[in-house]
Design a protein around this motif. Sequence first.
Motif, short mmCIF file in Angstrom:
data_model
loop_
_atom_site.label_atom_id
_atom_site.label_comp_id
_atom_site.label_asym_id
_atom_site.label_seq_id
_atom_site.Cartn_x
_atom_site.Cartn_y
_atom_site.Cartn_z
N GLY A 79 -51.53 -14.10 -55.60
CA GLY A 79 -50.70 -12.94 -55.89
C GLY A 79 -49.74 -12.64 -54.76
O GLY A 79 -49.63 -13.40 -53.79
N PRO A 80 -49.05 -11.49 -54.85
CA PRO A 80 -48.00 -11.17 -53.89
C PRO A 80 -48.49 -11.00 -52.45
O PRO A 80 -47.80 -11.39 -51.52
N GLN A 81 -49.69 -10.43 -52.25
CA GLN A 81 -50.17 -10.23 -50.88
C GLN A 81 -50.42 -11.57 -50.20
O GLN A 81 -50.01 -11.79 -49.07
N ARG A 82 -51.09 -12.48 -50.90
CA ARG A 82 -51.36 -13.80 -50.33
C ARG A 82 -50.06 -14.56 -50.08
O ARG A 82 -49.89 -15.19 -49.04
N ASP A 83 -49.13 -14.48 -51.01
CA ASP A 83 -47.83 -15.15 -50.84
C ASP A 83 -47.07 -14.58 -49.65
O ASP A 83 -46.46 -15.32 -48.88
N PHE A 84 -47.12 -13.26 -49.48
CA PHE A 84 -46.44 -12.61 -48.36
C PHE A 84 -47.01 -13.07 -47.02
O PHE A 84 -46.28 -13.47 -46.12
N ILE A 85 -48.34 -13.03 -46.89
CA ILE A 85 -48.97 -13.42 -45.63
C ILE A 85 -48.71 -14.89 -45.32
O ILE A 85 -48.40 -15.25 -44.20
N SER A 86 -48.78 -15.75 -46.33
CA SER A 86 -48.58 -17.18 -46.08
C SER A 86 -47.13 -17.52 -45.76
O SER A 86 -46.85 -18.61 -45.25
N SER A 87 -46.21 -16.60 -45.98
CA SER A 87 -44.80 -16.85 -45.67
C SER A 87 -44.39 -16.33 -44.28
O SER A 87 -43.25 -16.52 -43.87
N LEU A 88 -45.31 -15.68 -43.57
CA LEU A 88 -44.96 -15.11 -42.26
C LEU A 88 -44.76 -16.20 -41.22
O LEU A 88 -45.41 -17.25 -41.25
N ASP A 89 -43.85 -15.94 -40.28
CA ASP A 89 -43.53 -16.90 -39.24
C ASP A 89 -44.46 -16.79 -38.05
O ASP A 89 -45.02 -15.72 -37.76
N LYS A 90 -44.56 -17.89 -37.33
CA LYS A 90 -45.26 -17.91 -36.05
C LYS A 90 -44.62 -16.84 -35.16
O LYS A 90 -43.41 -16.67 -35.15
N GLY A 91 -45.45 -16.08 -34.42
CA GLY A 91 -44.94 -15.06 -33.51
C GLY A 91 -44.87 -13.66 -34.11
O GLY A 91 -44.59 -12.70 -33.39
N THR A 92 -45.14 -13.51 -35.40
CA THR A 92 -45.14 -12.19 -36.03
C THR A 92 -46.30 -11.37 -35.48
O THR A 92 -47.43 -11.85 -35.41
N LEU A 93 -46.02 -10.13 -35.08
CA LEU A 93 -47.06 -9.23 -34.57
C LEU A 93 -47.81 -8.64 -35.76
O LEU A 93 -47.20 -8.03 -36.64
N VAL A 94 -49.15 -8.82 -35.78
CA VAL A 94 -49.96 -8.37 -36.91
C VAL A 94 -51.16 -7.56 -36.45
O VAL A 94 -51.61 -7.67 -35.30
N TYR A 95 -51.65 -6.75 -37.37
CA TYR A 95 -52.89 -5.99 -37.21
C TYR A 95 -53.86 -6.57 -38.23
O TYR A 95 -53.54 -6.65 -39.43
N VAL A 96 -55.03 -7.00 -37.77
CA VAL A 96 -56.04 -7.57 -38.66
C VAL A 96 -57.35 -6.86 -38.42
O VAL A 96 -57.76 -6.68 -37.27
N GLU A 97 -58.00 -6.47 -39.48
CA GLU A 97 -59.34 -5.89 -39.41
C GLU A 97 -60.23 -6.77 -40.27
O GLU A 97 -59.84 -7.17 -41.36
N GLY A 98 -61.41 -7.11 -39.76
CA GLY A 98 -62.28 -7.97 -40.54
C GLY A 98 -63.72 -7.93 -40.09
O GLY A 98 -64.06 -7.32 -39.08
N ASP A 99 -64.55 -8.58 -40.89
CA ASP A 99 -65.97 -8.71 -40.57
C ASP A 99 -66.14 -9.92 -39.67
O ASP A 99 -65.57 -10.98 -39.92
N ALA A 100 -66.94 -9.76 -38.63
CA ALA A 100 -67.13 -10.83 -37.65
C ALA A 100 -68.57 -11.33 -37.68
O ALA A 100 -69.50 -10.57 -37.90
N SER A 101 -68.70 -12.63 -37.45
CA SER A 101 -70.03 -13.23 -37.34
C SER A 101 -69.95 -14.42 -36.39
O SER A 101 -68.90 -15.02 -36.22
N MET A 102 -71.07 -14.73 -35.78
CA MET A 102 -71.16 -15.87 -34.86
C MET A 102 -71.92 -16.99 -35.56
O MET A 102 -72.86 -16.74 -36.31
N SER A 103 -71.48 -18.22 -35.29
CA SER A 103 -72.23 -19.38 -35.78
C SER A 103 -72.39 -20.37 -34.64
O SER A 103 -71.54 -20.47 -33.76
N GLN A 104 -73.50 -21.08 -34.67
CA GLN A 104 -73.81 -22.10 -33.67
C GLN A 104 -73.69 -23.46 -34.34
O GLN A 104 -74.07 -23.61 -35.49
N TYR A 105 -73.18 -24.44 -33.60
CA TYR A 105 -73.09 -25.80 -34.12
C TYR A 105 -73.10 -26.77 -32.96
O TYR A 105 -72.99 -26.39 -31.79
N THR A 106 -73.23 -28.05 -33.26
CA THR A 106 -73.20 -29.11 -32.26
C THR A 106 -71.91 -29.89 -32.46
O THR A 106 -71.63 -30.34 -33.57
#
Length: 132
Positions: A79-106
């Motif tokens: 939809g439009p939100q996904r299309d908008f975000i995927s069209s943003l250029d490198k260097g654009t200043l953004v605010y992101v809020e999200g759920d965080a989790s840690m994972s361990q791997y080798t």
Amino acid sequence: MSSFLLRRALPTSARAFSTSAPRSSFAKMTIIGRLADTPELQATSSGQEILRYVVGTNSGPRDNQKTNWFRITGFLPEGPQRDFISSLDKGTLVYVEGDASMSQYTDADNKPRSSLNIVQKSFEVLSPKKQQ
């Protein structure tokens, strides 16, 4: 001494502020930084498309700044939100809020590694790419 100050000075026992059952723990992060590159759509093994991008933040004095990189995944419907975000250029200043989790791997060298995973919940553009 006023009764207010007297109450503040006396030790109190611990008390519960909630009578509801405890919820499972979670972590949220808020990041304000610049896109490291144009966000990419990637297909999962189930065929669902996800949006992946990296946000960089700087900390420390100007002559000795350190950059931190945060990898973010967005599970946005087509939809439009996904299309908008995927069209943003490198260097654009953004605010992101999200759920965080840690994972361990080798890793490939058989060394243990940790990774911070952030799943986007909220996104805003604060300013366009810096002009050179």
